[in-house]
Design a protein around this motif. Structure first.
Motif, PDB file in Angstrom:
ATOM      1  N   VAL A   1       0.831  -1.200   0.000  1.00 42.86           N
ATOM      2  CA  VAL A   1       0.000   0.000   0.000  1.00 42.86           C
ATOM      3  C   VAL A   1       0.869   1.255   0.000  1.00 42.86           C
ATOM      4  O   VAL A   1       0.525   2.266  -0.621  1.00 42.86           O
ATOM      5  N   ALA A   2       2.019   1.206   0.676  1.00 43.44           N
ATOM      6  CA  ALA A   2       2.938   2.344   0.642  1.00 43.44           C
ATOM      7  C   ALA A   2       3.380   2.637  -0.784  1.00 43.44           C
ATOM      8  O   ALA A   2       3.410   3.805  -1.218  1.00 43.44           O
ATOM      9  N   LEU A   3       3.715   1.593  -1.530  1.00 40.77           N
ATOM     10  CA  LEU A   3       4.102   1.777  -2.929  1.00 40.77           C
ATOM     11  C   LEU A   3       2.949   2.337  -3.754  1.00 40.77           C
ATOM     12  O   LEU A   3       3.131   3.236  -4.583  1.00 40.77           O
ATOM     13  N   MET A   4       1.754   1.799  -3.539  1.00 42.08           N
ATOM     14  CA  MET A   4       0.579   2.264  -4.279  1.00 42.08           C
ATOM     15  C   MET A   4       0.251   3.713  -3.942  1.00 42.08           C
ATOM     16  O   MET A   4      -0.293   4.445  -4.772  1.00 42.08           O
TER      17      MET A   4
ATOM     18  N   LEU B   1       9.778   3.137  -0.233  1.00 43.10           N
ATOM     19  CA  LEU B   1      10.055   2.087   0.738  1.00 43.10           C
ATOM     20  C   LEU B   1      11.530   2.056   1.097  1.00 43.10           C
ATOM     21  O   LEU B   1      12.401   2.068   0.219  1.00 43.10           O
ATOM     22  N   GLN B   2      11.806   1.982   2.397  1.00 41.16           N
ATOM     23  CA  GLN B   2      13.175   1.871   2.891  1.00 41.16           C
ATOM     24  C   GLN B   2      13.530   0.428   3.241  1.00 41.16           C
ATOM     25  O   GLN B   2      14.684   0.045   3.160  1.00 41.16           O
ATOM     26  N   GLY B   3      12.559  -0.348   3.633  1.00 39.45           N
ATOM     27  CA  GLY B   3      12.833  -1.740   3.952  1.00 39.45           C
ATOM     28  C   GLY B   3      11.898  -2.298   5.002  1.00 39.45           C
ATOM     29  O   GLY B   3      11.096  -1.582   5.605  1.00 39.45           O
ATOM     30  N   ILE B   4      12.008  -3.620   5.213  1.00 37.42           N
ATOM     31  CA  ILE B   4      11.197  -4.350   6.187  1.00 37.42           C
ATOM     32  C   ILE B   4      12.136  -5.051   7.162  1.00 37.42           C
ATOM     33  O   ILE B   4      13.145  -5.639   6.758  1.00 37.42           O
TER      34      ILE B   4
ATOM     35  N   VAL C   1       9.397   0.455   6.964  1.00 36.20           N
ATOM     36  CA  VAL C   1       9.758   1.871   6.955  1.00 36.20           C
ATOM     37  C   VAL C   1       9.597   2.415   5.543  1.00 36.20           C
ATOM     38  O   VAL C   1      10.102   1.834   4.576  1.00 36.20           O
ATOM     39  N   SER C   2       8.861   3.511   5.438  1.00 37.00           N
ATOM     40  CA  SER C   2       8.695   4.182   4.153  1.00 37.00           C
ATOM     41  C   SER C   2       8.871   5.673   4.357  1.00 37.00           C
ATOM     42  O   SER C   2       8.728   6.185   5.476  1.00 37.00           O
ATOM     43  N   ARG C   3       9.177   6.369   3.301  1.00 35.61           N
ATOM     44  CA  ARG C   3       9.392   7.802   3.362  1.00 35.61           C
ATOM     45  C   ARG C   3       8.349   8.514   2.503  1.00 35.61           C
ATOM     46  O   ARG C   3       7.990   8.044   1.430  1.00 35.61           O
TER      47      ARG C   3
END
Length: 247
Positions: free
Chosen positions: A60-63, A68-71, A82-84
């Motif tokens: 959903v962060a990408l959409m 995205l920074q990572g999982i 973590v997302s920015r």
């Protein structure tokens, strides 16, 4: 012209198939429920729910256009994605909301595929999800968890017969449906004890102004609804012979 003997043979074969499907569906549901309810197996199997939970955040962060920074997946079965991007607004709300419903919605989607007899599609979606998470994982335990899950999935997809594949897919689907409910109930218990004050529900409360208790109710209703609908799809082979009229 089809003879009576041939017609009876076809009918007997279909009855066997329906019987096998019914047994697999019911047995897999019972086993999945026990895995979720019993403490020791749940402690290990919960890693799968966490993988899907974090994958939901990431997708959903990408959409939503976030970076995205990572999982990170932890040995206590918690995880962090973590997302920015913008720290508030619809994109952040949807990203935060996506975690807990992800296993329930994936389980419901798998149940629909199982009902349509598309077991290979379930295995393909599961493989794609694990590959996507593997690319994003940033710690050793997370990599190990995803690789072990992929190893099991690959062994079933490549080495198991049709009945074993059907049993595995049904078990995985039931587990996602049941496994989506328990984390919500666990979160309710933690918050009653004054813990988990930075949970997804609390973050949603800060982002939207809607109380965390309301978000917990929403998450719970969604998880239970997916379980009911998905369960009906999975046990359809078991109830259809009893409800079908004479042909």
């Amino acid at each position: 012209m089809t003879t009576t003997v041939e017609q009876n043979a076809v009918r007997d074969a279909l009855d066997l198939d329906l019987g096998a499907a019914s047994t697999i569906a019911v047995a897999a549901g019972v086993v999945a429920c026990l895995i979720v309810l019993v403490r020791t197996p749940w402690r290990f199997a919960r890693n799968v729910v966490t993988i899907v939970h974090e994958a939901g955040h990431a997708l959903v962060a990408l959409m939503a256009g976030r970076r995205l920074q990572g999982i990170t997946l932890h040995s206590d079965t918690s995880g962090v994605t973590v997302s920015r991007g913008k720290p508030s607004g619809p994109g952040m709300v949807l990203t935060t909301l996506a975690g807990y419903p992800a296993p329930a919605l994936l389980g419901l989607g798998f149940a629909a595929l199982v009902s349509a007899d598309r077991l290979s599609a379930v295995l393909g979606v599961a493989a794609a999800l694990l590959l996507g998470v593997l690319v994003l994982v940033r710690n050793a335990y997370g990599v190990l968890s995803v690789l072990l899950s992929a190893l099991v999935l690959g062994a079933v997809a490549l080495g198991a017969g049709p009945e074993l594949q059907a049993a595995f897919v049904s078990l995985m689907t039931w587990f996602l449906l049941f496994g989506a409910v328990r984390p919500v109930t666990e979160l309710v218990g933690k918050r009653r004890r004054g813990a988990a004050r930075d949970s997804d529900a609390d973050q949603l409360a800060r982002l939207t102004g809607v109380p965390a208790a309301v978000w917990l109710l929403v998450l719970g209703v969604l998880a239970v609804s997916c379980l009911v609908v998905g369960g009906m799809l999975l046990i359809e082979p078991a109830v259809a012979p009893a409800t079908a009229g004479p042909g």
